[in-house]
Design an enzyme around this catalytic site. Structure first.
Site, short mmCIF file in Angstrom:
data_model
loop_
_atom_site.label_atom_id
_atom_site.label_comp_id
_atom_site.label_asym_id
_atom_site.label_seq_id
_atom_site.Cartn_x
_atom_site.Cartn_y
_atom_site.Cartn_z
N ARG A 1 5.28 7.58 -2.64
CA ARG A 1 4.02 7.02 -3.11
C ARG A 1 3.85 5.62 -2.53
NH1 ARG A 1 1.27 4.39 -7.44
NH2 ARG A 1 -0.60 5.54 -8.06
N HIS A 2 2.60 5.23 -2.34
CA HIS A 2 2.33 3.89 -1.82
C HIS A 2 2.89 2.81 -2.76
CE1 HIS A 2 -0.75 3.37 -4.91
NE2 HIS A 2 -1.22 4.55 -4.58
N GLY A 3 3.02 1.61 -2.25
CA GLY A 3 3.54 0.51 -3.05
C GLY A 3 2.53 0.01 -4.07
N SER B 1 1.23 0.89 3.48
CA SER B 1 2.57 1.17 2.97
C SER B 1 3.45 1.76 4.06
CB SER B 1 2.50 2.14 1.78
OG SER B 1 1.93 1.52 0.64
N ARG C 1 -4.27 1.71 1.45
CA ARG C 1 -3.02 1.32 0.82
C ARG C 1 -1.85 2.19 1.30
NH1 ARG C 1 -6.52 2.84 -3.13
NH2 ARG C 1 -6.30 4.91 -4.05
#
Length: 286
Positions: free
Chosen positions: A77-79, A173, A169
């Site tokens: 998952r993205h940050g 990331s 995003r």
């Protein structure tokens, strides 16, 4: 969402790869059975920063000593990000409600009232600097855990594949993850790494016609979800929130929208104050 994969030199389709993947699957199933030792730490919005550096019970990434890692697939998952455009007005609304009707003698209310609601729609879910550092750290942690897969040679020969969705995003990331990996491998002459944008794989719900017809465009698909939002469990959450903040239940709508807005507000207040231990502890307890 980021997907990465890597294979050891000459791994091919050797059976040990299947055995390792099977072991990883069993490991995850084992960790999620019984008492769910890791469940309290994870959610769809969990931040990497909140998990700490030490692995949680039942979540070790390492294979047994007699196994060799030949291939790795990871969905990441993205940050940590800023709030999205649609949620900023909701956060303003619940923040104003707390300022006007909250118990001013309550330390939590005082902290929320004293916090400046500085988020705006232009931020629209962009990657936060904390999210950048999370991705860098995650890359180094993975490379340290699987040194045979994450090598300078594998990187230069493009045996490490990076796929991302088109969300900014997620792209950022991915870029941060690659930069962390390059730093770990001491590859200072690289141009920033390469990745592939693949929404059909990572945002399948935007392209799957079956999902679009049966869920996205079907008003009855989430019937049980709507029932839950209006059920006794959510009503109890609303009462508890109102009690903690000194806000009367009448001030909160019957759709329970305020409870979700309040969770969002506290999440991003905590992000803004992640270096303030006292403030972070207070919101976490809430």
């Amino acid at each position: 969402m980021l997907r990465l994969s890597g294979a050891a030199p000459g791994a091919g389709a050797r059976s040990r790869c299947s055995l390792l993947l099977l072991w990883l699957g069993i490991r995850l199933c084992s960790a999620s059975s019984g008492r769910y030792p890791w469940a309290e730490h994870y959610g769809t919005k969990s931040r990497y920063e909140g998990l700490g550096a030490e692995p949680l019970p039942g979540t070790s990434w390492l294979a047994p000593a007699n196994c060799t890692a030949l291939h790795l697939n990871a969905v990441v998952r993205h940050g940590t990000r800023y709030p999205t455009r649609k949620n900023v007005p909701r956060m303003r609304e619940i923040h104003q409600l707390i300022r006007e009707q909250g118990d001013q003698g309550n330390s939590l209310v005082q902290a929320l009232v004293g916090w400046h609601m500085w988020y705006n729609e232009r931020m629209d879910g962009n990657l936060h600097p904390l999210g950048t550092s999370e991705m860098v750290r995650l890359a180094k942690q993975l490379a340290t855990s699987f040194p045979a897969l994450f090598t300078a040679r594998a990187y230069r020969e493009s045996r490490l594949k990076f796929l991302t969705s088109s969300k900014h995003r997620c792209v950022n990331s991915t870029r941060s993850f690659i930069q962390g990996l390059e730093s770990h491998l001491n590859l200072r002459d690289q141009a920033g790494g390469q990745w592939e944008v693949n929404d059909r794989l990572l945002r399948f719900f935007d392209h799957c016609q079956k999902f679009i017809n049966r869920v996205e465009n079907n008003n009855t698909a989430l019937h049980q979800v709507e029932l839950f939002k209006r059920g006794p469990e959510m009503e109890r959450v609303m009462r508890n929130m109102g009690k903690k903040l000194g806000i009367s239940p009448e001030a909160l709508t019957t759709t329970n929208a305020e409870s979700l807005q309040l969770i969002l507000l506290c999440s991003f207040v905590q992000l803004n104050a992640f270096e303030n231990t006292e403030l972070t502890t207070r919101f976490t307890a809430f």
